[in-house]
Design an enzyme around this catalytic site. Sequence first.
Site, PDB file in Angstrom:
ATOM      1  N   ARG A   1      -7.839  -4.414  -3.191  1.00 46.40           N
ATOM      2  CA  ARG A   1      -7.394  -3.232  -3.953  1.00 46.40           C
ATOM      3  C   ARG A   1      -8.368  -3.018  -5.109  1.00 46.40           C
ATOM      4  NH1 ARG A   1      -2.362  -2.491  -1.726  1.00 46.40           N
ATOM      5  NH2 ARG A   1      -1.543  -4.433  -0.869  1.00 46.40           N
TER       6      ARG A   1
ATOM      7  N   CYS B   1       0.839  -1.209   0.000  1.00 47.15           N
ATOM      8  CA  CYS B   1       0.000   0.000   0.000  1.00 47.15           C
ATOM      9  C   CYS B   1       0.871   1.255   0.000  1.00 47.15           C
ATOM     10  CB  CYS B   1      -0.919   0.026   1.218  1.00 47.15           C
ATOM     11  SG  CYS B   1      -2.020  -1.392   1.307  1.00 47.15           S
TER      12      CYS B   1
HETATM   13  C1  BEZ Z   1       0.645  -4.640   1.848  1.00 44.94           C
HETATM   14  O1  BEZ Z   1       1.847  -4.819   1.899  1.00 44.94           O
HETATM   15  O2  BEZ Z   1       0.155  -3.566   1.505  1.00 44.94           O
HETATM   16  C2  BEZ Z   1      -0.261  -5.761   2.214  1.00 44.94           C
HETATM   17  C3  BEZ Z   1       0.130  -7.050   1.910  1.00 44.94           C
HETATM   18  C4  BEZ Z   1      -0.702  -8.105   2.263  1.00 44.94           C
HETATM   19  C5  BEZ Z   1      -1.900  -7.857   2.912  1.00 44.94           C
HETATM   20  C6  BEZ Z   1      -2.296  -6.560   3.169  1.00 44.94           C
HETATM   21  C7  BEZ Z   1      -1.467  -5.506   2.827  1.00 44.94           C
END
Ligand code: BEZ
Length: 237
Positions: A137, A54
């Site tokens: 997402r 993110c």
């Molecule tokens: C992230 O790194 O943004 C992420 C990865 C896995 C689950 C939720 C967020």
Amino acid sequence: METLHEQNVSMPRIGDKAPEFEAITTQGEINFPVDYAGEWVILFSHPADFTPVCTSEFITFAHLEEKFKTANCNLVGLSIDGLYSHIAWLRTIKEKIKFNGMKNMEVKFPLIEDISMEIAKKYGMIQPGESKTQAVRAVFFIDPVGTIRAIIYYPLSLGRNFSEIYRALIAMQTSDKFSVATPADWNPGDDVIISPAGSCGVAEERMESHGELECEDWFFCTKKLAKEDILKGILKN
Ligand code: BEZ
């Protein structure tokens, strides 16, 4: 078993009016999509603040915000986190995090707090097979009259392709402005597709014409559309 309706969950579709809501964001309160009438808006969700994928996405979106603005498009983010978490995360991004050569990136677009998940549920951003507590997402492209024009979903582990998000926006604007469709992997400057022949007579004419159209067959005709004409037609100065 509870129905989606009973869980207050909906899955908006392409062609639907964007569900309305009021929200608290890092840029103050917003009334969605009314505040964006007359402009495009990309409403996107991310799973959680202070997570690496993110963070890489927010740095990239912040870097591209002006480019989207020039294409008459606003960005609005959302996650199931509170306002103070959002503020702390955006401050950390600006002060500490570098990604792909981008640093000191200030996120100026609104980031919605949605602790109650009310908005995420309205937009089908909670997909329980992936996560019951984090939004996937999602990317909703909403046009100047508040209609959902495209939707892309990615799983939690997959960072978005921002070139594709921008390409899709420009392609839809080009279709609206010039009444054409855009073929696979189209980018401004590539040939565009004109609507299929609607009668045998037009089909015949197209196969015989040696004008601006190039027809592979009666149903598959393209024409040139200069990149400068597209950019002049849709981008702000
Ligand atoms: C992230 O790194 O943004 C992420 C990865 C896995 C689950 C939720 C967020």
